[in-house]
Write an enzyme that holds these catalytic residues in place. Structure first.
Site, PDB file in Angstrom:
ATOM      1  N   ALA A  61       0.862  -1.179   0.000  1.00  0.00           N
ATOM      2  CA  ALA A  61       0.000   0.000   0.000  1.00  0.00           C
ATOM      3  C   ALA A  61       0.900   1.232   0.000  1.00  0.00           C
ATOM      4  CB  ALA A  61      -0.886  -0.013   1.240  1.00  0.00           C
ATOM      5  N   GLY A 105       0.716  -5.059   1.003  1.00  0.00           N
ATOM      6  CA  GLY A 105      -0.497  -5.170   0.197  1.00  0.00           C
ATOM      7  C   GLY A 105      -0.246  -5.817  -1.163  1.00  0.00           C
ATOM      8  N   GLU A 108      -0.478  -9.387  -0.472  1.00  0.00           N
ATOM      9  CA  GLU A 108      -1.893  -9.689  -0.192  1.00  0.00           C
ATOM     10  C   GLU A 108      -2.720  -9.720  -1.477  1.00  0.00           C
ATOM     11  OE1 GLU A 108      -2.001  -6.517   2.839  1.00  0.00           O
ATOM     12  OE2 GLU A 108      -2.880  -8.027   4.155  1.00  0.00           O
ATOM     13  N   GLU A 128       4.759  -5.065   7.176  1.00  0.00           N
ATOM     14  CA  GLU A 128       3.972  -4.036   7.877  1.00  0.00           C
ATOM     15  C   GLU A 128       4.450  -3.784   9.301  1.00  0.00           C
ATOM     16  OE1 GLU A 128       2.680  -6.397   5.914  1.00  0.00           O
ATOM     17  OE2 GLU A 128       0.979  -5.615   4.770  1.00  0.00           O
TER      18      GLU A 128
HETATM   19  C1  HXC Z   1       5.030   4.446  -1.151  1.00  0.00           C
HETATM   20  C2  HXC Z   1       6.957   3.496  -1.978  1.00  0.00           C
HETATM   21  C3  HXC Z   1       6.602   2.242  -1.446  1.00  0.00           C
HETATM   22  C4  HXC Z   1       5.344   2.151  -0.739  1.00  0.00           C
HETATM   23  C5  HXC Z   1       8.496   2.025  -2.445  1.00  0.00           C
HETATM   24  N1  HXC Z   1       8.139   3.303  -2.584  1.00  0.00           N
HETATM   25  N2  HXC Z   1       7.569   1.353  -1.737  1.00  0.00           N
HETATM   26  N3  HXC Z   1       6.180   4.578  -1.843  1.00  0.00           N
HETATM   27  N4  HXC Z   1       4.617   3.287  -0.625  1.00  0.00           N
HETATM   28  N5  HXC Z   1       4.900   1.013  -0.239  1.00  0.00           N
HETATM   29  C6  HXC Z   1       8.873   4.359  -3.274  1.00  0.00           C
HETATM   30  C7  HXC Z   1      10.070   4.832  -2.459  1.00  0.00           C
HETATM   31  O1  HXC Z   1       9.666   5.762  -1.485  1.00  0.00           O
HETATM   32  C8  HXC Z   1      10.932   5.447  -3.534  1.00  0.00           C
HETATM   33  O2  HXC Z   1      10.419   6.731  -3.846  1.00  0.00           O
HETATM   34  C9  HXC Z   1      10.680   4.545  -4.745  1.00  0.00           C
HETATM   35  O3  HXC Z   1       9.446   3.871  -4.477  1.00  0.00           O
HETATM   36  C10 HXC Z   1      11.768   3.494  -4.921  1.00  0.00           C
HETATM   37  O4  HXC Z   1      11.922   2.798  -3.686  1.00  0.00           O
HETATM   38  P1  HXC Z   1      13.337   2.640  -2.947  1.00  0.00           P
HETATM   39  O5  HXC Z   1      13.039   2.391  -1.537  1.00  0.00           O
HETATM   40  O6  HXC Z   1      14.237   3.783  -3.282  1.00  0.00           O
HETATM   41  O7  HXC Z   1      13.897   1.338  -3.678  1.00  0.00           O
HETATM   42  P2  HXC Z   1      14.860   0.205  -3.059  1.00  0.00           P
HETATM   43  O8  HXC Z   1      15.963   0.828  -2.270  1.00  0.00           O
HETATM   44  O9  HXC Z   1      15.184  -0.681  -4.213  1.00  0.00           O
HETATM   45  O10 HXC Z   1      13.952  -0.595  -2.021  1.00  0.00           O
HETATM   46  C11 HXC Z   1      12.833  -1.330  -2.486  1.00  0.00           C
HETATM   47  C12 HXC Z   1      11.942  -1.740  -1.289  1.00  0.00           C
HETATM   48  C13 HXC Z   1      11.583  -0.503  -0.451  1.00  0.00           C
HETATM   49  C14 HXC Z   1      12.694  -2.772  -0.411  1.00  0.00           C
HETATM   50  C15 HXC Z   1      10.702  -2.414  -1.875  1.00  0.00           C
HETATM   51  O11 HXC Z   1      11.071   0.492  -1.335  1.00  0.00           O
HETATM   52  C16 HXC Z   1      10.556  -0.747   0.611  1.00  0.00           C
HETATM   53  O12 HXC Z   1      10.887  -1.280   1.674  1.00  0.00           O
HETATM   54  N6  HXC Z   1       9.302  -0.322   0.366  1.00  0.00           N
HETATM   55  C17 HXC Z   1       8.249  -0.404   1.341  1.00  0.00           C
HETATM   56  C18 HXC Z   1       7.754  -1.826   1.482  1.00  0.00           C
HETATM   57  C19 HXC Z   1       6.671  -1.921   2.539  1.00  0.00           C
HETATM   58  O13 HXC Z   1       6.902  -1.626   3.713  1.00  0.00           O
HETATM   59  N7  HXC Z   1       5.462  -2.337   2.125  1.00  0.00           N
HETATM   60  C20 HXC Z   1       4.356  -2.489   3.015  1.00  0.00           C
HETATM   61  C21 HXC Z   1       3.550  -1.242   3.029  1.00  0.00           C
HETATM   62  S1  HXC Z   1       2.223  -1.323   4.186  1.00  0.00           S
HETATM   63  P3  HXC Z   1      11.376   8.016  -3.988  1.00  0.00           P
HETATM   64  O14 HXC Z   1      10.383   9.124  -4.194  1.00  0.00           O
HETATM   65  O15 HXC Z   1      12.166   8.090  -2.751  1.00  0.00           O
HETATM   66  O16 HXC Z   1      12.204   7.691  -5.197  1.00  0.00           O
HETATM   67  C22 HXC Z   1       1.042  -2.214   3.404  1.00  0.00           C
HETATM   68  C23 HXC Z   1      -0.221  -2.405   4.204  1.00  0.00           C
HETATM   69  C24 HXC Z   1      -1.197  -3.207   3.444  1.00  0.00           C
HETATM   70  O17 HXC Z   1       1.183  -2.652   2.328  1.00  0.00           O
HETATM   71  C25 HXC Z   1      -2.491  -3.275   4.196  1.00  0.00           C
HETATM   72  C26 HXC Z   1      -3.663  -3.295   3.253  1.00  0.00           C
HETATM   73  C27 HXC Z   1      -3.868  -2.005   2.560  1.00  0.00           C
END
Ligand code: HXC
Length: 254
Positions: A61, A105, A108, A128
């Site tokens: 998400a 997400g 999921e 998460e």
């Molecule tokens: C918003 C995101 C994002 C996310 C990545 N980006 N994931 N933006 N929401 N979930 C954005 C980053 O901010 C960054 O933007 C760009 O995408 C590239 O990501 P990087 O982090 O620079 O890439 P990298 O170093 O290769 O790392 C990849 C990654 C990391 C390991 C996937 O991005 C990451 O940990 N993302 C979050 C994963 C996460 O926690 N997902 C769960 C979310 S909660 P900029 O602008 O800086 O270039 C969830 C709840 C679901 O999903 C519940 C139901 C709705």
């Protein structure tokens, strides 16, 4: 943010928000839902593939969008229920073709699809907990059913990410294919399903999904009703006649 294509009777939906690794914003989920329902309503389509990019199926998400959400607004607007579960309403088989990150997400969403095909580059996880939340689109439930309690607990409590190979061993995915072949393989599976009886495919999907919501006895009873009802379909007559005539069946009459 969403691109759609058709390949014969297969409908392809690409998540296309590369600047955020396909983070699933409200707007993206609305578009995805509309595309799914569009293909579901289209009689020219028999099965659907959802895919992302080489780098990410979806990194979860959209955290930027979520950070200012507050309770009870989340409850009143039905965050998740309102946009995330459209895929569960689709009666046609849906295949997730996952390369790169399928996190939060994203994982999921893949688990809500009917078949998950993974590229050897795929990475599955529920991170998460590292954000101070837990999975909210069915992750704890579907993961526990797919991989069992201990692995689900480890993934959800630590955020550890599984490689494609480990995900296959854990029964999270149907199979792993080389990344370069992922999309072609997913489309091949979708086209194969789409060439079969649409009503039998929809019933097969429904019957298996009942396995996750009922006791064995209720599930078998449900299956039996669906099975018997197919003897009212033209496709049953066609499928069996074609077998006995040693010719290819022509399905689709219902
Ligand atoms: C918003 C995101 C994002 C996310 C990545 N980006 N994931 N933006 N929401 N979930 C954005 C980053 O901010 C960054 O933007 C760009 O995408 C590239 O990501 P990087 O982090 O620079 O890439 P990298 O170093 O290769 O790392 C990849 C990654 C990391 C390991 C996937 O991005 C990451 O940990 N993302 C979050 C994963 C996460 O926690 N997902 C769960 C979310 S909660 P900029 O602008 O800086 O270039 C969830 C709840 C679901 O999903 C519940 C139901 C709705």
């Amino acid at each position: 943010m969403i691109k759609t294509e058709t390949h014969g009777r297969a409908g392809l939906i690409r998540l296309d928000r590369p600047e955020a690794l396909n983070a699933l914003s409200d707007a993206l989920m609305e578009e995805l839902g509309a595309a799914l329902l569009g293909f579901d309503a289209d009689p020219a389509i028999g099965a659907i593939v959802i895919t992302g990019s080489e780098r990410a199926f979806a990194a979860g998400a959209d955290i930027r969008e979520m950070q200012d959400r507050r309770f009870p607004g989340t409850f009143r607007e039905d965050f998740i229920g309102a946009r995330w579960e459209t895929v569960l309403r689709v009666r046609k088989p849906v295949i997730a073709a996952v390369a790169g990150f399928a996190l939060g997400g994203g994982c999921e969403l893949a688990m809500m699809c009917d078949i998950v095909l993974a590229a050897d580059t795929a990475k599955f996880g529920q991170p998460e907990i590292t954000l101070g939340i837990i999975p909210g689109a069915g992750g704890t439930q579907r993961l526990a059913r797919a991989v069992g309690k201990s692995k689900a607990m480890e993934m959800v409590l630590t955020g550890r990410v599984l490689s494609a190979e480990e995900a296959e061993r854990a029964n999270l995915v149907a199979r792993v294919v080389p990344a370069a072949e992922l999309l072609a393989e997913a489309i091949k599976v979708a086209e194969r399903i789409a060439a079969l009886s649409p009503v039998a495919a929809a019933m097969a999907k429904q019957a298996i999904n009942v396995a996750f919501e009922s006791t064995l006895r209720e599930g078998v009873r449900h299956e039996r009703q669906l099975f018997l009802s197919l003897f009212g379909s033209a496709d049953q007559r066609e499928g069996m006649a074609a077998f006995l005539d040693k010719r290819k069946p022509r399905f689709g009459e219902g």
